[in-house]
Design a protein around this motif. Structure first.
Motif, short mmCIF file in Angstrom:
data_model
loop_
_atom_site.label_atom_id
_atom_site.label_comp_id
_atom_site.label_asym_id
_atom_site.label_seq_id
_atom_site.Cartn_x
_atom_site.Cartn_y
_atom_site.Cartn_z
N TYR A 293 -4.83 -2.08 -2.71
CA TYR A 293 -4.26 -2.85 -1.61
C TYR A 293 -4.85 -2.46 -0.25
CZ TYR A 293 -0.95 -3.68 -5.36
OH TYR A 293 -0.39 -4.00 -6.57
N THR A 294 -5.87 -1.61 -0.26
CA THR A 294 -6.51 -1.22 0.99
C THR A 294 -8.00 -1.07 0.74
OG1 THR A 294 -6.49 0.42 2.77
CG2 THR A 294 -6.00 1.24 0.56
N THR B 62 0.82 -1.21 0.00
CA THR B 62 0.00 0.00 0.00
C THR B 62 0.86 1.26 0.00
OG1 THR B 62 -1.77 -1.13 1.21
CG2 THR B 62 -1.80 1.27 1.23
N ALA C 76 -2.94 3.10 -4.74
CA ALA C 76 -2.88 2.39 -3.46
C ALA C 76 -4.20 1.72 -3.10
CB ALA C 76 -2.49 3.37 -2.34
#
Length: 209
Positions: free
Chosen positions: A154-155, A109, A151
């Protein structure tokens, strides 16, 4: 009864997969604080920029070079405070969730977030030193939006929409360079506060329940 047990088992497997593949320690409180830091930074920057904007020639004046160190210092302070806040609240949330803050998803992330952000930051410094300040605000918003979108894989997925909002604001800002600081404050300040409030009430509290 067996169907209910199967559903619960699927839910548990899904939660385990999310924990192992996604960074879930993000905090809505940190987003709100980052927005407040940005608004404070914009207020200070306005005081630094105002005297230079009164000089004929506005964005092309060499006077911008004299205030470049002050603008960079304000930006660094806001950045350091924001990063420290994210790390603090994320680590605290990870502890409450009983899992490690430093893990694979966290590395992925932050790497995908900071790579385009670092490139954009260096580019903005070059623009500031060169006196091309009229496009700094839209460039910052655009690179930041790309960082969030990058990002978000990944979150939490809803960060993607925050990134898209930053991109849209950056494009608008590109057509109105004279309103750069105002739109910057809206993008980094107001949008963060609104998203932080949404995330806290719609994601964090729901997950806790």
């Amino acid at each position: 009864m067996k169907n209910n047990e199967a559903v619960e088992a699927v839910k548990e497997i899904r939660v385990m997969m999310e924990k192992s593949s996604r960074f879930l320690s993000f905090s809505g409180t940190s987003a709100i604080l980052i927005g407040l830091y940005a608004l404070a930074g914009a207020f200070v920057a306005r005081g630094i920029i105002s005297p230079v904007k009164e000089i004929p020639g506005e964005y092309s004046t060499p006077g911008w070079i004299t205030i470049a160190p002050h603008i960079i210092l304000v930006a660094l302070i806001v950045f350091v405070l924001s990063l420290s806040t994210i790390l603090f609240f994320s680590a605290r949330k990870a502890k409450k969730m009983n899992h490690s803050f430093i893990n694979g998803p966290a590395y992925r992330t932050f790497l995908n977030f900071f790579l385009p952000l670092t490139v954009g930051g260096i580019f903005c410094v070059a623009l500031l030193v060169g006196g091309d300040v009229g496009i700094i605000a839209p460039v910052m918003l655009l690179f930041y939006g790309l960082s969030l979108i990058n990002a978000s894989k990944y979150t939490y997925g809803n960060i993607f929409w925050l990134g898209c909002s930053e991109l849209l604001l950056g494009l608008i800002c590109a057509f109105f360079p004279g309103k750069g600081l105002l739109l910057w404050a809206i993008g980094f300040g107001v949008l963060h506060i609104v998203y932080g409030i949404y995330f806290y009430f719609r994601v964090e509290r729901y997950s806790a329940a």
